[in-house]
Design an enzyme around this catalytic site. Structure first.
Site, PDB file in Angstrom:
ATOM      1  N   ILE A   6       0.830  -1.211   0.000  1.00 20.99           N
ATOM      2  CA  ILE A   6       0.000   0.000   0.000  1.00 20.99           C
ATOM      3  C   ILE A   6       0.858   1.252   0.000  1.00 20.99           C
ATOM      4  O   ILE A   6       0.645   2.185  -0.777  1.00 20.99           O
ATOM      5  CB  ILE A   6      -0.947  -0.010   1.210  1.00 20.99           C
ATOM      6  CG1 ILE A   6      -1.890  -1.212   1.118  1.00 20.99           C
ATOM      7  CG2 ILE A   6      -1.736   1.284   1.280  1.00 20.99           C
ATOM      8  CD1 ILE A   6      -2.814  -1.341   2.300  1.00 20.99           C
ATOM      9  N   GLY A   7       1.828   1.300   0.899  1.00 20.16           N
ATOM     10  CA  GLY A   7       2.667   2.482   0.992  1.00 20.16           C
ATOM     11  C   GLY A   7       3.615   2.367   2.156  1.00 20.16           C
ATOM     12  O   GLY A   7       3.765   1.304   2.771  1.00 20.16           O
ATOM     13  N   TYR A  13       7.474   4.573  10.143  1.00 20.15           N
ATOM     14  CA  TYR A  13       8.646   3.748  10.435  1.00 20.15           C
ATOM     15  C   TYR A  13       8.556   2.373   9.789  1.00 20.15           C
ATOM     16  O   TYR A  13       9.179   1.432  10.269  1.00 20.15           O
ATOM     17  CB  TYR A  13       8.804   3.576  11.957  1.00 20.15           C
ATOM     18  CG  TYR A  13       9.283   4.816  12.647  1.00 20.15           C
ATOM     19  CD1 TYR A  13      10.637   5.100  12.740  1.00 20.15           C
ATOM     20  CD2 TYR A  13       8.373   5.717  13.171  1.00 20.15           C
ATOM     21  CE1 TYR A  13      11.075   6.245  13.363  1.00 20.15           C
ATOM     22  CE2 TYR A  13       8.800   6.862  13.792  1.00 20.15           C
ATOM     23  CZ  TYR A  13      10.159   7.130  13.890  1.00 20.15           C
ATOM     24  OH  TYR A  13      10.582   8.280  14.515  1.00 20.15           O
ATOM     25  N   GLY A  14       7.801   2.220   8.708  1.00 26.22           N
ATOM     26  CA  GLY A  14       7.733   0.905   8.076  1.00 26.22           C
ATOM     27  C   GLY A  14       6.902   0.935   6.823  1.00 26.22           C
ATOM     28  O   GLY A  14       6.378   1.970   6.406  1.00 26.22           O
ATOM     29  N   LYS A  49       1.725  -3.556   9.098  1.00 29.03           N
ATOM     30  CA  LYS A  49       2.843  -2.631   9.002  1.00 29.03           C
ATOM     31  C   LYS A  49       4.099  -3.408   9.376  1.00 29.03           C
ATOM     32  O   LYS A  49       4.227  -3.921  10.493  1.00 29.03           O
ATOM     33  CB  LYS A  49       2.656  -1.432   9.927  1.00 29.03           C
ATOM     34  CG  LYS A  49       3.789  -0.418   9.829  1.00 29.03           C
ATOM     35  CD  LYS A  49       3.573   0.754  10.779  1.00 29.03           C
ATOM     36  CE  LYS A  49       2.409   1.594  10.320  1.00 29.03           C
ATOM     37  NZ  LYS A  49       2.269   2.813  11.138  1.00 29.03           N
ATOM     38  N   ASP A  75       1.411  13.507  15.327  1.00 31.97           N
ATOM     39  CA  ASP A  75       1.660  13.443  13.879  1.00 31.97           C
ATOM     40  C   ASP A  75       0.324  13.423  13.139  1.00 31.97           C
ATOM     41  O   ASP A  75       0.129  12.664  12.204  1.00 31.97           O
ATOM     42  CB  ASP A  75       2.491  12.210  13.526  1.00 31.97           C
ATOM     43  CG  ASP A  75       3.090  12.321  12.122  1.00 31.97           C
ATOM     44  OD1 ASP A  75       3.153  13.444  11.590  1.00 31.97           O
ATOM     45  OD2 ASP A  75       3.476  11.284  11.549  1.00 31.97           O
TER      46      ASP A  75
END
Length: 500
Positions: free
Chosen positions: A31-32, A36-37, A54, A157
């Site tokens: 997916i993207g 951090y992963g 993830k 974030d």
């Protein structure tokens, strides 16, 4: 990392708290990349459920990054809310030094893709959709900021790329890799982390901050949903920090309501104390319709006692009652304005009818005045025409007279020389239609006396002159040239013009 390993069973090939392994899932696509992963779309083999994991490698991580990893896993396990991405499981592969955090899959993408799609189409996002997403995001932040017990969570974030959408278009907050647990209500976090475009002024100044930093980021997300771009943009981080500290930004488009613009301005206040809390945001009338649909928080022992939830529900009920009262007051005010508007329209219609009547009367009066003026002009023209076409004056008692002109009597008397005039003098008699000398302004008539012509009214009188007797005046004939034909034509045209 020892806390992570001790929280579940592990093995060389992989392990999890539920006994799952990597072989229990099929990787569908990538997916993207997250904070951090790498994120990948997977399918669970036993039931075909679509999930996402993830992939995080802790081999090259520093101690601080390992602490962030443990923080994300623990947060995902403790947070349970319909507007937060649901934690499913985790797998630890000791052979590769990787941890796989399995979460629910949001097939609607994220807000960043929606914003880009609307920016490419040059079409603004509907305001009701923005209010729905902001309400769901505020509910998710309340789950994080709620100080039940001694814990509070900062996301730190918050941005459109971390706000995911499910198949129904509901927003879910994810990516807690940078979140920080505040151990008590008076503690502050001061680590410089986050995406620069969405960082608060206190983060740029590297000073202490609390939950109000997430409120700042929420205001920037709201601004980007409305304007399709961030409010603070610069090529250099120093310029970006300067603009963020000043808090100066262009207002949202006029197509959005003042309530949404006020929310953005309140959340983007430079001073943290001037920013509203999550509870203050959820009390706004525009958020109340969306705060109870598909966004109710689940009750768990870690969320507090039933009494706290009862208090929260009581607050919501009071907010709903206040909103209902405000709506009823607005409805009554609207009805009163409509009645006053109807009365004003009726008065304006009456004034318009009266004005039309006055204009009609004025037009009739002007027409009558013009008619009277034409009638008077016609009468005057007829009188002047009759005076012009009257018979010639005759000499009586030494004065030329006529039937219609009394001024003829004011002419001076004729005087003749001593020699009497002949009995009869042959003169050209004027025509019956000739104008009199007085009426048309011709010179005085010429009288033939003793073979000489003398104009009437002459001031010079010879020594041997004598006064003309009445019988001589009656026998004397006045000789006056007739009016030329062109002159008669001009006078006739002037009479006709006066008549017209």
């Amino acid at each position: 990392i020892k806390l992570l390993l001790m929280s579940g069973n592990t093995s060389g090939s992989g392990g999890s708290s539920g006994g799952c392994s990597l072989s229990d899932y099929d990787v569908l696509c990538e997916i993207g990349t997250g904070s951090y992963g790498t994120c990948a779309k997977i399918r669970r083999k036993r039931d075909g459920l679509i999930l996402v994991w993830k992939e995080l490698s802790y081999v090259t991580m520093t101690e601080a990054e390992k602490r962030y990893l443990c923080s994300e896993v623990n947060l995902l396990k403790s947070l349970s809310h319909p507007n937060i991405v649901k934690y499913v499981d985790r797998i630890h592969d000791r052979a590769t030094g990787k941890v796989y955090i399995i979460m629910e899959y949001c097939d609607g993408g994220d807000l960043l893709k929606r914003i880009r799609a609307h920016r490419e189409k040059k079409k603004y996002i509907p305001e009701q959709q923005i209010w729905k997403w902001l309400t769901q995001l505020s509910l998710a932040l309340r789950c994080c900021h709620c100080r039940q017990g001694v814990k509070a969570v900062l996301h730190r974030d918050l941005k459109p790329a971390n706000c995911f959408l499910d198949s129904d278009g509901n927003l879910k907050l994810g990516d807690f890799g940078l979140a920080r647990v505040l151990r008590h209500s008076g503690s502050f976090a001061s680590t410089f982390v986050g995406t620069p475009y969405y960082m608060s002024p206190e983060q740029m100044q590297k000073s202490a901050y609390t939950e109000k930093s997430d409120i700042w980021s929420l205001g920037i997300v709201a601004y980007e949903l409305a304007c399709l771009r961030p409010p603070f943009v610069a090529d250099k981080q120093r310029d970006l920090a300067t603009r963020i500290r000043r808090g100066e930004f262009e207002p949202p488009p006029d197509c959005y309501s003042p309530a949404l613009r006020a929310l953005i301005a309140d959340c983007l206040a430079v001073t943290p104390e001037h920013r509203p809390s999550v509870e203050d945001l959820l009390q706004r009338p525009e958020m109340i319709p969306y705060s109870g649909s598909g966004a109710e928080e689940s009750i768990s022992p870690e969320r507090g006692s039933l009494q706290s939830w009862a208090d929260s529900l009581a607050k919501r009920e009071s907010a709903v009652r206040r909103a209902s009262a405000q709506l009823e007051s607005a409805r009554l005010d609207l009805k009163a304005r409509q009645r006053s508007l109807s009365e004003l329209e009726a008065r304006l219609a009456a004034r318009e009818r009266a004005l039309i009547d006055v204009e009609r009367k004025l037009a009739n009066g002007q027409a009558q005045l013009r008619f009277e003026q034409l009638r008077l002009a016609e009468s005057a023209a007829v009188q002047r025409l009759d005076a012009a076409t009257s018979t010639e004056p005759t000499i009586s008692n030494g004065r030329p007279t006529c039937d219609r002109c009394s001024s003829c009597q004011q002419l001076p008397q004729f005087t003749t020389p001593d020699t009497p005039p002949p009995e009869s003098v042959a003169l050209s008699a004027p025509s019956a239609t000739s104008f009199s000398a007085v009426s048309v302004g011709l010179p005085p008539p010429v009288v033939a006396l003793n073979g000489r012509q003398r104009r009437s009214g002459a001031s010079s009188t010879p020594t041997n002159s004598r006064k003309v007797q009445p019988d001589e005046q009656q026998s004397a004939a006045v000789r006056r040239p007739p009016i030329p034909a062109p002159r008669r034509s001009v006078l006739r045209d002037q009479a006709n013009q006066l008549y017209c």
